[in-house]
Every structure is written in structure tokens, then in C-alpha cells.
Design an enzyme around this catalytic site. Structure first.
Site, PDB file in Angstrom:
ATOM      1  N   ASP A  24     -18.454 -28.089 -13.101  1.00  0.00           N
ATOM      2  CA  ASP A  24     -18.281 -28.497 -14.497  1.00  0.00           C
ATOM      3  C   ASP A  24     -19.638 -28.656 -15.182  1.00  0.00           C
ATOM      4  OD1 ASP A  24     -16.992 -29.233 -16.772  1.00  0.00           O
ATOM      5  OD2 ASP A  24     -16.415 -31.224 -16.081  1.00  0.00           O
ATOM      6  N   ARG A  28     -21.834 -27.348 -21.687  1.00  0.00           N
ATOM      7  CA  ARG A  28     -22.679 -28.443 -22.183  1.00  0.00           C
ATOM      8  C   ARG A  28     -24.151 -28.201 -21.850  1.00  0.00           C
ATOM      9  NH1 ARG A  28     -20.270 -33.270 -19.303  1.00  0.00           N
ATOM     10  NH2 ARG A  28     -19.095 -31.709 -18.128  1.00  0.00           N
ATOM     11  N   HIS A  41     -22.622 -20.267 -18.622  1.00  0.00           N
ATOM     12  CA  HIS A  41     -21.805 -19.671 -17.564  1.00  0.00           C
ATOM     13  C   HIS A  41     -22.627 -18.685 -16.726  1.00  0.00           C
ATOM     14  CE1 HIS A  41     -18.165 -21.603 -18.890  1.00  0.00           C
ATOM     15  NE2 HIS A  41     -18.254 -21.067 -20.106  1.00  0.00           N
ATOM     16  N   GLU A  71      -5.267 -23.856 -16.882  1.00  0.00           N
ATOM     17  CA  GLU A  71      -5.342 -24.469 -18.203  1.00  0.00           C
ATOM     18  C   GLU A  71      -6.476 -23.891 -19.056  1.00  0.00           C
ATOM     19  OE1 GLU A  71      -5.039 -26.446 -15.349  1.00  0.00           O
ATOM     20  OE2 GLU A  71      -2.880 -26.617 -15.693  1.00  0.00           O
ATOM     21  N   LEU A 135     -19.279 -17.965   6.727  1.00  0.00           N
ATOM     22  CA  LEU A 135     -18.684 -18.803   5.694  1.00  0.00           C
ATOM     23  C   LEU A 135     -17.507 -18.094   5.018  1.00  0.00           C
ATOM     24  CD1 LEU A 135     -18.943 -21.293   3.684  1.00  0.00           C
ATOM     25  CD2 LEU A 135     -20.386 -19.777   2.301  1.00  0.00           C
ATOM     26  N   ARG A 198     -12.305 -36.767 -12.337  1.00  0.00           N
ATOM     27  CA  ARG A 198     -10.895 -36.420 -12.130  1.00  0.00           C
ATOM     28  C   ARG A 198     -10.848 -35.093 -11.388  1.00  0.00           C
ATOM     29  NH1 ARG A 198     -11.819 -36.198 -17.715  1.00  0.00           N
ATOM     30  NH2 ARG A 198     -12.005 -34.074 -18.521  1.00  0.00           N
TER      31      ARG A 198
END
Length: 252
Positions: A24, A28, A41, A71, A135, A198
Site C-alpha cells: 500500500d 500517495r 506504481h 475492489e 521461492l 486492516r
């Protein structure tokens, strides 16, 4: 794969086997620099490279990254379009490097919403790296925890209807076998960057016994040192899985 292990001697006190991250803060990060969100991004992809490299170096078994939620389609159309283009370009550019470094790529989520070209690229990328033994890099794209549980239950219902499955009752293990993460260990450490606290519909079933780590660092700035600090925090915790501390100490 049971949700909570009962044999405490199997609990590893070292590095987490599986790290799950919500990346996240890209937008910003860019806005703070008076740049368009797309720039954030793009910088976020560079952070992914560094974190994947570090996890491979540390012999982490699985790294799961939340790239695009179900979403996120609600975002402005121009940003969604750009994210799809970035996803395609990143796959085209990075899959050979992943393959060369023995990293297996797995994409989870409802891929039917993507363009046919992107769906084919995903299939090719997964097939190219399928036999790698290092991995496992899981990219959650158009993914939601509600969707994951729903599609698992739907698969079970379909198998019951056709007679492929004739189990008298549905168990937790049966549901886990039909989740998109089937065959992978559940996350030991969940990290969310950007300051929010969250889980945003990410791996709802799988995170039942996961240790959470929240950091205000925006994703493009989340580097190997930041991940190292998260792992150190994880190592300092006592994971009890429903037992008491004394049980952990006597069986460790």
C-alpha cells in the site's frame, strides 16, 4: 492442512515460511512528490524486485503480494487501465528473470476479468516457472478473500452434484484444498505498508493464525532493511496457536 498445528515441536522459531504483503502507498508516494500516481506504481515494481530478491536469499518458501484487489476496479478507469498495462509489461519483463533464479510464479484471483492477452500471458508465465523449486511468488490479482472462499465452496458443491466427491460432510481441510492457495503453507507473517491497519479482504481464511505487522512506510520505500525489521519483529513473538506459553516452552 489444518488451521492450527497441534504438534508444537513443528513450530519453526526462525524465519517465516510464508510472508504475505499488502503493498500500500504507491499513489500517495507519487503525490507527495507532485508526480502522477502511475509513477508511484512504477516505483512499486522496483520495490517488488528488491523484496523478492531478499526473500529468495533468506530461503523464504512463499511470498504472497496483493497486487490488485477485486475492489480496485472502482478506481478511476485511467488508473485501472494503466495498472493492467503495467501488470502485462511486468510479466513480460520479469518472468525470464524469475525462471533463471529458480522462482515459481503463481497468480491467484478471478482471472476471467482480464483481457484474453493477459490471461494467456499469465498461463504462459506460470507454465514456464512451474518446475522451479526455490521461492514461490504468489501474485494476487483481481483477488478477494470473499471470492476465494466462495469459489472453493462452489467447486465442492459442483463435485458433490456430479458425484466426483461423495463426502458426507464438509470439513476445514476440504475447503482449504479448494482455495486458490491449496498446497501452500498458510502465511506466518502478514505485512501492510502505508500506515493502514486492516487486511482489506486479503487471504481471509488463510490469515487465521498469522502474525500481523503494520508499518507507515509507503510501498516504494519498503526495502530489504524494512523487511528485515519486520522479520525480526516476527521472530520476537511467541506463537501459541491456542496453547499457553508454558506448553510452548516445554515442547520447544
Amino acid at each position: 492442512m489444518s488451521a492450527a498445528p497441534t504438534d508444537l515441536s513443528t513450530i519453526d522459531n526462525g524465519n517465516p515460511r510464508h510472508i504475505a504483503i499488502i503493498m500500500d502507498g504507491n499513489g500517495r508516494w507519487a503525490q507527495k512528490r507532485f508526480m502522477p500516481r502511475v509513477f508511484g506504481h512504477q516505483q512499486g515494481v522496483k520495490a517488488v524486485r528488491n523484496i523478492v530478491e531478499y526473500c529468495a536469499e533468506q530461503h523464504i518458501e512463499v511470498l504472497s503480494l496483493f497486487a490488485f484487489s477485486s475492489e480496485n476496479w472502482r478506481r478511476p478507469e485511467t488508473e485501472v487501465s494503466m495498472l493492467m498495462e503495467l501488470f502485462m509489461a511486468t510479466l513480460q519483463r520479469e518472468v525470464d528473470k524469475l525462471d533463471k533464479n529458480n522462482i515459481r510464479l503463481k497468480i491467484i484471483g478471478d482471472k476471467t476479468a482480464f483481457s484474453e492477452k493477459l490471461q494467456q500471458k499469465i498461463i504462459h508465465s506460470e507454465q514456464q516457472t512451474a518446475d522451479n523449486t526455490g521461492l514461490t511468488l504468489v501474485i494476487a490479482a483481481n483477488y478477494g478473500g470473499h471470492w476465494d472462499i466462495t469459489q472453493a465452496v462452489q467447486k465442492i458443491a459442483d463435485k458433490l452434484q456430479t458425484g466426483e466427491l461423495n463426502q458426507p460432510f464438509i470439513t476445514e481441510d476440504l475447503i482449504e484444498q479448494h482455495l486458490s492457495t491449496a498446497g501452500l503453507p498458510e502465511p506466518d507473517l502478514f505485512i501492510r505498508t502505508g500506515g493502514e491497519q486492516r487486511i482489506s479482504n486479503f487471504l481471509l481464511w488463510q490469515l487465521a493464525y498469522t502474525e500481523f505487522y503494520f508499518t507507515p512506510i509507503l510501498w516504494p520505500d519498503f526495502d530489504k532493511q524494512a523487511l528485515k525489521e519486520a522479520i525480526i519483529s516476527f521472530k520476537g513473538r511467541q506463537r501459541r496457536f491456542g496453547h499457553i506459553g508454558e506448553q510452548i516452552l516445554t515442547q520447544s
